[in-house]
Design a protein around this motif. Structure first.
Motif, short mmCIF file in Angstrom:
data_model
loop_
_atom_site.label_atom_id
_atom_site.label_comp_id
_atom_site.label_asym_id
_atom_site.label_seq_id
_atom_site.Cartn_x
_atom_site.Cartn_y
_atom_site.Cartn_z
N SER A 32 0.85 -1.18 0.00
CA SER A 32 0.00 0.00 0.00
C SER A 32 0.89 1.23 0.00
O SER A 32 1.92 1.26 0.66
N GLN A 35 -0.07 7.27 0.60
CA GLN A 35 -1.23 8.09 0.24
C GLN A 35 -2.53 7.28 0.34
O GLN A 35 -3.54 7.79 0.81
N ALA A 36 -2.50 6.02 -0.08
CA ALA A 36 -3.70 5.18 0.00
C ALA A 36 -4.12 4.97 1.46
O ALA A 36 -5.30 5.04 1.79
N LYS A 38 -3.33 6.94 4.02
CA LYS A 38 -3.77 8.24 4.55
C LYS A 38 -5.21 8.53 4.13
O LYS A 38 -6.02 9.00 4.93
N SER A 39 -5.54 8.23 2.89
CA SER A 39 -6.90 8.45 2.41
C SER A 39 -7.91 7.62 3.19
O SER A 39 -8.98 8.10 3.55
N ARG A 40 -7.56 6.37 3.44
CA ARG A 40 -8.47 5.52 4.22
C ARG A 40 -8.68 6.09 5.62
O ARG A 40 -9.80 6.10 6.12
N GLN A 42 -8.39 9.22 6.53
CA GLN A 42 -9.15 10.46 6.43
C GLN A 42 -10.64 10.18 6.23
O GLN A 42 -11.48 10.96 6.65
N TRP A 43 -10.96 9.06 5.59
CA TRP A 43 -12.35 8.68 5.39
C TRP A 43 -12.93 8.04 6.65
O TRP A 43 -14.10 7.71 6.71
N TRP A 124 5.50 8.11 4.70
CA TRP A 124 4.38 8.70 5.43
C TRP A 124 4.65 10.18 5.72
O TRP A 124 3.79 11.03 5.52
N GLY A 129 1.75 12.84 6.52
CA GLY A 129 0.86 12.01 7.32
C GLY A 129 1.07 12.32 8.81
O GLY A 129 2.17 12.68 9.21
#
Length: 138
Positions: A32, A35-36, A38-40, A42-43, A124, A129
């Motif tokens: 992973s 960025q992937a 971090k996006s998870r 953030q969601w 990160w 991050g």
């Protein structure tokens, strides 16, 4: 002479054997990007765990916010004692080689969803991050 009412033991055995299913090839180690992950986060996806497999001194100097320390020497024992095998796990270490080794150990211990955080803490930090530790105060 054989009795015509007697069944053929070989034919009977064939009927009772499960169909052979080929063993799937070993999967590539999922990786992973920072960025992937971090996006998870953030969601607000809570169903994942981040494991830091570096030694305790490195962990104390700086880590991804929310990461759990599980040094390589204790990794399998601590993970099996505290995490469900179905838990989605992200692993990072001092380098990608250590991260891959940790991911292999976890998979061998029965964990089903293990991803290597490619580039680890360095990657990160490169995307800003969130991190914890005294090194962040410099």
């Amino acid at each position: 002479m054989s009795d015509p009412q007697t069944t053929n033991p070989i034919a009977e055995a064939k009927e009772n054997v499960a169909e052979a299913v080929p063993t799937p090839p070993p999967q590539q180690m999922p990786e992973s990007s920072a960025q992937a992950l971090k996006s998870r986060l953030q969601w607000g996806e809570p169903a994942l765990t981040i494991l830091d497999v570096r030694d305790r001194a490195a962990f104390n100097q700086g880590r991804i916010t929310g990461a759990i320390p599980m040094p390589m020497a204790e990794l399998t024992d601590r993970a099996t004692a505290s995490l469900e095998p179905q838990r989605e796990i992200y692993v990072y270490g001092d380098n990608d080689q250590q991260s891959n080794q940790a991911a292999s150990q976890l998979r061998e211990a029965g964990f089903e969803s293990v991803s290597v955080l490619k580039g680890g803490l360095t990657a990160w930090k490169a995307i800003s991050g969130p991190t914890d530790g005294p090194a962040e105060q410099l």
